[in-house]
Write an enzyme that holds these catalytic residues in place. Sequence first.
Site, short mmCIF file in Angstrom:
data_model
loop_
_atom_site.label_atom_id
_atom_site.label_comp_id
_atom_site.label_asym_id
_atom_site.label_seq_id
_atom_site.Cartn_x
_atom_site.Cartn_y
_atom_site.Cartn_z
N SER A 1 -9.22 16.11 -41.64
CA SER A 1 -9.91 17.38 -41.87
C SER A 1 -8.98 18.37 -42.57
CB SER A 1 -10.33 17.97 -40.53
OG SER A 1 -10.89 19.26 -40.71
N TYR B 1 -7.97 20.45 -31.59
CA TYR B 1 -8.74 19.76 -32.65
C TYR B 1 -7.90 19.73 -33.93
CZ TYR B 1 -12.06 18.65 -36.29
OH TYR B 1 -12.66 18.06 -37.38
#
Length: 264
Positions: free
Chosen positions: A139, A152
């Site tokens: 990501s 995360y």
Amino acid sequence: MRYALVTGASGGIGKELARCLASRKWNLLLVARDEKALAELAKELSQTHQIDVHYRSADLAKPAEVESLVEWVNGLQVPLGVLVNNAGYGVWGAFETVDWQAQQQMLQVNVMALLQITHRLLPLLKASGKPAYILQVGSLAGYLPLPYFNLYAASKALVNSFTRALACELRQHHIHVCLLAPGAVATRFNERAGLKDIPAAQRYAMPADAVAKAAVNGLFKGKAIVMPGYSNRIMARLVSCLPKGWSMAVVARIYKPSENQTSH
Ligand SMILES: NC(=O)c1ccc[n+]([C@@H]2O[C@H](COP(=O)([O-])OP(=O)(O)OC[C@H]3O[C@@H](n4cnc5c(N)ncnc54)[C@H](OP(=O)(O)O)[C@@H]3O)[C@@H](O)[C@H]2O)c1
């Protein structure tokens, strides 16, 4: 034709990655928890593209189920040419207030399952004797420590870093490893992370099918990183140039839960 394994294929980016691979005539092995969604996708893709599709429900937060998944893949005795580690999710909130088990499970899915599946299936990818491909879904969030989306972002930083290193190690074995590092994508991600009340998190979200198409094109073209979206690529550049403290302060203002917002 060889097979492609896609984790997190029940929805979002993973479902679109499966569709792109099917349109290139790859046979598929689909994995997620939602068996009904997998069955529907398997039916759609096998009928539309005349390919062979198998699916398996597995909770990747449970190491034993990851191991059973690997045994299932090996037991099918099919030639594996593509591995897509896409399953993952975020947990939003201040580190000290988010339930510890929820954080552990996220790390298990985003990091440990991805590593375990990659490690255990490498022999099968090598066995076909032809060039093989691994797509790891990291990501843009892995490019900067993100306050209130802390673990995360850290999990994706690990995926991003690991993937680049693995690509270097496997080049000599004709296994091409590619990192997909999307910015915001319109999927169930924000809802699952508890971010749906933060409009900035969903602004400029790209459609999942466009992200998947760019990823599969990039994978087979031998790209090391696919970051769909011009603005995301500019953001990644900015983040590497701007002082980290300043960028993190901006993120903290956006993501800090208000008094009446609850995280997981
Ligand atoms: N959307 C974004 O803005 C964005 C941005 C950058 C990166 N990403 C990454 O893209 C990947 C796909 O996310 P998405 O946006 O497509 O979100 P999504 O629509 O929520 O899809 C997530 C997928 O992961 C699977 N999954 C989640 N927990 C699982 C578990 N315990 N065991 C097995 N499968 C599990 C889900 O299937 P089941 O629920 O059926 O198990 C689903 O198929 C993730 O790795 C995410 O971190 C997303």
